[in-house]
Scaffold this motif. Structure first.
Motif, short mmCIF file in Angstrom:
data_model
loop_
_atom_site.label_atom_id
_atom_site.label_comp_id
_atom_site.label_asym_id
_atom_site.label_seq_id
_atom_site.Cartn_x
_atom_site.Cartn_y
_atom_site.Cartn_z
N ASN A 193 0.67 -1.38 -0.11
CA ASN A 193 -0.08 -0.04 -0.05
C ASN A 193 1.05 1.28 0.17
OD1 ASN A 193 -2.11 -1.48 -0.03
ND2 ASN A 193 -2.67 -1.28 2.16
N ALA A 194 2.01 1.23 0.83
CA ALA A 194 3.09 2.44 1.03
C ALA A 194 3.58 2.62 -0.51
CB ALA A 194 3.99 2.40 1.98
N LEU A 195 3.91 1.65 -1.26
CA LEU A 195 4.47 1.58 -2.61
C LEU A 195 3.71 2.42 -3.50
CD1 LEU A 195 6.83 -1.19 -4.39
CD2 LEU A 195 4.77 0.00 -5.49
N GLN A 203 1.86 6.98 -6.83
CA GLN A 203 0.93 8.18 -7.28
C GLN A 203 1.41 9.38 -6.90
OE1 GLN A 203 -2.37 6.45 -4.73
NE2 GLN A 203 -3.41 5.62 -6.77
N ARG A 204 2.01 9.64 -5.79
CA ARG A 204 2.73 11.06 -5.42
C ARG A 204 3.58 11.54 -6.44
NH1 ARG A 204 3.03 9.99 -0.60
NH2 ARG A 204 5.25 9.42 -0.55
N SER A 205 4.55 10.55 -6.78
CA SER A 205 5.61 10.89 -7.62
C SER A 205 5.16 11.20 -9.04
CB SER A 205 6.64 9.53 -7.54
OG SER A 205 7.16 9.27 -6.38
N THR A 206 4.19 10.38 -9.48
CA THR A 206 3.46 10.60 -10.84
C THR A 206 2.70 11.97 -10.89
OG1 THR A 206 3.45 8.22 -11.08
CG2 THR A 206 1.99 9.62 -12.42
N ALA A 226 5.23 14.79 -10.95
CA ALA A 226 5.94 14.92 -12.15
C ALA A 226 5.09 15.56 -13.14
CB ALA A 226 6.40 13.32 -12.81
N LYS A 227 3.73 15.02 -13.26
CA LYS A 227 2.75 15.83 -14.29
C LYS A 227 2.54 17.32 -13.99
CE LYS A 227 -0.25 11.61 -14.96
NZ LYS A 227 -1.66 11.03 -14.89
N ILE A 228 2.52 17.72 -12.61
CA ILE A 228 2.52 19.27 -12.32
C ILE A 228 3.75 19.78 -12.81
CG2 ILE A 228 2.57 20.84 -10.35
CD1 ILE A 228 1.03 18.86 -8.87
#
Length: 380
Positions: free
Chosen positions: A312-314, A319-322, A325-327
């Motif tokens: 779940n942490a992975l 999701q946070r890293s993606t 990166a999009k922002i």
């Protein structure tokens, strides 16, 4: 026993009455060994009772809730008197008795009086102690009367085991009606005589301990041995992986280790999931029998729960890293776009826009260019 007990995991649940197996020395009335369980007596009850009776309590084997220094009674019986229950006729039990030169004697059919000493001992425990505990069922419905045993029940099995160990200590120090002295004093007096030697001590306590442990047959897989929903592994199992099934012995009081028979020798194999809370075999059986509220799909293994949290942490980190990166990518595109628009001081969209001449028809004959220009109100 005449008592209703509650579940460890949920005290609102009644799990039933405990069963007692006991070995008593007829000469001194001392309780040499006993075993408590929430299930009908089995070969496990007999093995544990016999092993506890023959081993000194201060060896670390068959350790009780009470202090071992208050339990100095042990020894190899010359004869063992039993009834005709199936667990007493087990080939495993008979083989163990032959090994230690114990002569078994079974009660003759229809001769219940031959077990009178044990019956009176258990009756004494019931009437003098158990019947005063909350949740007692008494000996019959007439004695119970209007007493609500289920409502008054309070003790769990673990708490009752601790209470019973203390009650055995009290029994040994209480004057016996037939002896005229306490079982403890009778034991000490018997061995004060020079004619009677002290009980024989086992030369190899560990071997005797293992002889009276319950056993099962299990395969050895790549990840070790699975027993009672626990996994055990040692590097010593590597050379017998996948070859055949082996004899595995386990201690009902300590499920953190098992003993595996390898080349006629028992090897200690520890539990892999050491972070799991310790429970005894009886607690495990009670939980499996009465804990029915756990729905299918519930993860109960500590390793599996730990891995689920890691997974779940992975996913959350991914999701946070993606998202970051999009922002960042949108910001770079936006900065480049605005820089291009500001390059000539006029927005590129306006500069390049094609304005049709038909939309702006002006009659120049009516325009007086000599007048001072007038600013329009912003509302105009």
């Amino acid at each position: 026993m005449d008592l209703l007990l509650r579940a460890e995991h949920d005290r609102t649940i009644i799990i039933g009455r405990p069963w007692l197996s006991v070995i008593m020395d007829l000469h001194t009335r001392v309780i040499l060994g006993y075993y408590l369980t929430m299930f009908p007596p089995s070969i496990i009850s007999v093995q544990q009772t016999m092993g506890m009776a023959m081993l000194p309590k201060n060896t670390g084997y068959f350790q009780l809730a009470s202090e071992s220094c208050h339990y100095p009674y042990f020894g190899f019986p010359e004869r063992l008197l039993m009834d005709n229950a199936a667990e007493f006729r087990s080939p495993i039990v008979e083989a163990a008795m032959r090994k230690y030169k114990i002569k078994p004697e079974w009660r003759k059919p229809g001769k219940k009086h031959m077990g009178g000493h044990i019956e009176r001992l258990i009756g004494t425990f019931m009437t003098s102690a158990v019947h005063f505990l909350p949740g007692t069922t008494f000996s019959n419905t007439q004695q119970r009367g209007d007493y609500d045993s289920e409502k008054q029940s309070a003790l769990t099995f673990k708490e009752f085991c601790t209470w019973f160990a203390g009650q055995v200590l009290i029994y040994h120090g209480t004057v016996h009606a037939e002896l005229g002295t306490s079982p403890k004093d009778a034991w000490e007096k018997a061995f004060d005589s020079t004619e009677i030697q002290l009980p024989e001590v086992a030369i190899n306590p560990r071997a005797l301990y293992l002889d009276f442990l319950p056993e099962t047959i299990k395969p050895v897989r790549n990840n070790g041995i699975t027993l009672n929903k626990r996994r055990y592994y040692s590097s010593q199992l590597n050379r017998i992986q996948g070859r055949a099934r082996v004899v595995v012995k386990f201690d009902p009081f300590d499920m953190t280790i098992v003993w595996v028979s390898i080349d006629s020798e028992y090897v200690k194999v520890p539990q892999v999931s050491s972070g799991q809370d310790y429970i005894s075999y009886e607690e495990y059986r009670c939980d499996r029998q009465h804990n029915k509220k756990i729905p299918p799909g519930t993860i109960t293994d500590e390793d599996a729960l730990r891995q689920m949290r890691t997974n779940n942490a992975l996913v959350k980190n991914s999701q946070r890293s993606t998202r970051i990166a999009k922002i960042a990518s949108k910001q770079l595109e936006g900065n480049a776009h605005h820089a291009e628009q500001r390059k000539h001081g006029i927005p590129k969209a306006v500069w390049d826009a094609h304005i049709p001449s038909d939309d702006f028809i002006v009659d120049e004959s009516e325009v007086n260019f000599s007048l001072t220009p007038r600013l329009f109100d912003q509302n105009d």
